[in-house]
Design an enzyme around this catalytic site. Structure first.
Site, PDB file in Angstrom:
ATOM      1  N   TYR A 142      -1.260   0.253  -3.935  1.00 36.05           N
ATOM      2  CA  TYR A 142      -0.598   1.892  -3.833  1.00 36.05           C
ATOM      3  C   TYR A 142       0.221   1.970  -4.988  1.00 36.05           C
ATOM      4  O   TYR A 142       0.370   3.348  -5.083  1.00 36.05           O
ATOM      5  CB  TYR A 142       0.145   1.663  -2.513  1.00 36.05           C
ATOM      6  CG  TYR A 142      -0.913   1.837  -1.265  1.00 36.05           C
ATOM      7  CD1 TYR A 142      -1.603   2.916  -0.906  1.00 36.05           C
ATOM      8  CD2 TYR A 142      -1.117   0.437  -0.601  1.00 36.05           C
ATOM      9  CE1 TYR A 142      -2.685   2.918   0.052  1.00 36.05           C
ATOM     10  CE2 TYR A 142      -2.133   0.564   0.473  1.00 36.05           C
ATOM     11  CZ  TYR A 142      -2.745   1.556   0.826  1.00 36.05           C
ATOM     12  OH  TYR A 142      -3.675   1.699   1.546  1.00 36.05           O
ATOM     13  N   PHE A 444       3.405   0.456  10.674  1.00 36.60           N
ATOM     14  CA  PHE A 444       2.544   1.429  11.351  1.00 36.60           C
ATOM     15  C   PHE A 444       1.508   1.712  10.405  1.00 36.60           C
ATOM     16  O   PHE A 444       1.467   0.944   9.192  1.00 36.60           O
ATOM     17  CB  PHE A 444       3.643   2.731  11.163  1.00 36.60           C
ATOM     18  CG  PHE A 444       4.128   3.068   9.844  1.00 36.60           C
ATOM     19  CD1 PHE A 444       3.621   3.836   8.984  1.00 36.60           C
ATOM     20  CD2 PHE A 444       5.525   2.768   9.635  1.00 36.60           C
ATOM     21  CE1 PHE A 444       4.291   4.248   7.550  1.00 36.60           C
ATOM     22  CE2 PHE A 444       6.363   3.114   8.486  1.00 36.60           C
ATOM     23  CZ  PHE A 444       5.624   3.880   7.709  1.00 36.60           C
TER      24      PHE A 444
END
Length: 444
Positions: A142, A444
Site C-alpha cells: 500500500y 477491519f
C-alpha cells in the site's frame, strides 16, 4: 474510475454474497469454505462494497479441451467502513476504512488493484472523508498508493501469575465472567471501548482538545459492531467459544476483555493458553483488575495478547516486563485523500508554523506546498502557498506522521522527509506528535 481493458466496475448487493465469499476464499486462503460462509451471519452494508467484473473469456487462460475457460463473473472487490468519528489527534473526523481488498489470483498483475484504490479514494473524497485507513495484509503493497504506516501495536506472551504493581483502587471492582454474546454485550463493549479511547488519560487538553487515542476506531457502522462479537465455530481455530470478563464499580462497567482458552496437557501438567482479544479499561485500577483475572485462570500457563497499544497499561503494571515476550507489529495505515482538509482537521501538541511541500503521484491535485499554522491544541489554519518550503515529503510519509505515532524526525532519519530550512524538522516533529500512542484494537 479506471480499470484495465476487459474489466468494469460493478456495485455489489446481497445477490453477490455467494460470489463475494467464493472470491474471498481465493484471495485469502483459509479453512473457511464458501459453504461455511453461507451459514455465518455476516452483516454487510453493501452500499460501500464494489466489485470488478470481467467482460468475457480470458484470452490469457490456458485452453482446456480446445476452449479457453471463461473468467469468473466477479474477479475482484473491495469495501469500506464508514468511520464517522475516527479519532485523530485532538478530535474525531469521518474516515473511509478500506477493507476486504481482493483479486482472484488468475487476474493479478493487470492493474485491477490500482483501479480499485483510485476508485476508493475518489469515493472518499466525494463523501467528505479526507483520510482513508486500512490494515495491510501485505505491508509492501500500500505504500505505492500513498498509504503510510501510522500506528503500531504490541503482542505479549505473559506467564501465568505474573506479578502486577499495586495501584490505588485495585481490587475494588466486581467481576463477571460470561460467554460473549452480541445481543447481551454489544452495547456494553461499544460504550466502554469508545470512552477508553476518547480520554485514556482521564482529562481533556487545553482549549478543550481531546487527549484521545488516535486510530482507536469505534464501530460506527452497525454491521461492523455486530460482526465484532460473532463467533461461528469455524472461526475458533480449535479454541473455545469467545468469553468476556467485565469489571464493574457500583454497578457501572469500567472495563472488559474478550478471550478464548486452548488446552494443552503435558506430563508435567496442564499448559493451556489464554488468547486475549480486545481489552479496554477506563482507568488503571480497572485495567489492573482485568489483567489479574486473565493472568490467573486455572489450567493455563501463559497469556497471549493481540493488538494492544504500545503504551497499554499492562506494560507499566508488570513488575517484571522482561518476562513478557514483546513483539511490535504494524497496525493502522493512513492515506491523506485531501491533504489540506486532513491537516486542518487534527490538532497539534506544540506551536507550529511550517511550510510542507508534498508530492502525490496517485492524486496529483494534492501535490504542492501547504502552510500549517497552529498554537498547541487549538484549531489550526492550513493554506496553499507559494512560499519557500521548510520540509519536503511524499504523501505516504505525511500519512505515517498524521496520527502522531511516527515522528517526522524519525522519518527524516530514514530519508523520507527532507529538511529545507534549518530547525524546521525538530519544530514540526514536536508539533505533529501526540501524548497518547495511536493504535486500533481490532482489524477491519
Amino acid at each position: 474510475m479506471t480499470f484495465p481493458a476487459g474489466y468494469h466496475h460493478q456495485p455489489l448487493d446481497d445477490s453477490f454474497r455467494e460470489a463475494a465469499f467464493t472470491l474471498d476464499t481465493w484471495a485469502f486462503p483459509s479453512s473457511t469454505t464458501p459453504e461455511d460462509w453461507t451459514e455465518i451471519e455476516f452483516p454487510m452494508d453493501w452500499t460501500r462494497f464494489v466489485g470488478v467484473v470481467a467482460d468475457g473469456p480470458d484470452p490469457d487462460a490456458v485452453p482446456i479441451d480446445g476452449a479457453a475457460p471463461a473468467r469468473s463473473d466477479l474477479v475482484a472487490m473491495y469495501g469500506s467502513y464508514a468511520f464517522d468519528r475516527f479519532p485523530v489527534p485532538g478530535t474525531e473526523i469521518p474516515v473511509g476504512g478500506l477493507t476486504w481488498v481482493g483479486v482472484h489470483p488468475q487476474h493479478r498483475r493487470r492493474g485491477i488493484l490500482r483501479g480499485m484504490i483510485t476508485d476508493h479514494l475518489d469515493a472518499c473524497a466525494a463523501r467528505g472523508e479526507t483520510v482513508s485507513a486500512l490494515f495491510a495484509a501485505e505491508a509492501a503493497i500500500y505504500g505505492r498508493f500513498g498509504y503510510g504506516l501510522a500506528a503500531h501495536d504490541v503482542r505479549l506472551t505473559i506467564p501465568r501469575a505474573a506479578r502486577l504493581r499495586d495501584v490505588p483502587g485495585a481490587g475494588t471492582h466486581t467481576v463477571r465472567l460470561e460467554i460473549a454474546d452480541a445481543d447481551r454485550h454489544g452495547a456494553l463493549v461499544e460504550s466502554v471501548h469508545r470512552e477508553a479511547g476518547r480520554r485514556p488519560l482521564g482529562v481533556d487538553g487545553p482549549r478543550g482538545a481531546l487527549l484521545n487515542r488516535p486510530g482507536w476506531a469505534g464501530r460506527d457502522d452497525p454491521s461492523l459492531a455486530r460482526r465484532m462479537l460473532l463467533d461461528p465455530p469455524v472461526w475458533r481455530g480449535g479454541k473455545e467459544a469467545r468469553r468476556i470478563v467485565v469489571v464493574e464499580r457500583d454497578g457501572e462497567p469500567r472495563g472488559f476483555a474478550t478471550f478464548r482458552r486452548s488446552s494443552e496437557w503435558r506430563d508435567e501438567g496442564p499448559r493451556g493458553t489464554v488468547h486475549v482479544g480486545e481489552v479496554a479499561a477506563l482507568d488503571v485500577a480497572a485495567a489492573h483488575d482485568l489483567w489479574s483475572v486473565l493472568l490467573d485462570l486455572d489450567l493455563m500457563a501463559k497469556v497471549e495478547t493481540f493488538l494492544l497499544p504500545p503504551d497499554d497499561a499492562i506494560l507499566g503494571l508488570l513488575v517484571d516486563p522482561r518476562a513478557a515476550g514483546t513483539k511490535r507489529v504494524d497496525n493502522v495505515w493512513l492515506r491523506l485523500v485531501d491533504v489540506a482538509g486532513a491537516l486542518a482537521s487534527r490538532r497539534y501538541q506544540a506551536d507550529v508554523d511550517v511550510v510542507l511541500h508534498v508530492t502525490d503521484e496517485l492524486r496529483p491535485a494534492n501535490a504542492g506546498s501547504y502552510r500549517v499554522r497552529a498554537t498547541a491544541f487549538a484549531e489550526p489554519e492550513v493554506t496553499r502557498t507559494h512560499d519557500d518550503a521548510d520540509l519536503s515529503l511524499d504523501v505516504s510519509a505525511l500519512g505515517a506522521a498524521y496520527l502522531g505515532g511516527q515522528t517526522l524526525a524519525a522519518l527524516g532519519l530514514a530519508g523520507r522527509v527532507t529538511e529545507l530550512r534549518s530547525g524546521a524538522l525538530a519544530t514540526a516533529s514536536a508539533a505533529f506528535g501526540w501524548p497518547v500512542a495511536p493504535s486500533c484494537s481490532f482489524v477491519f
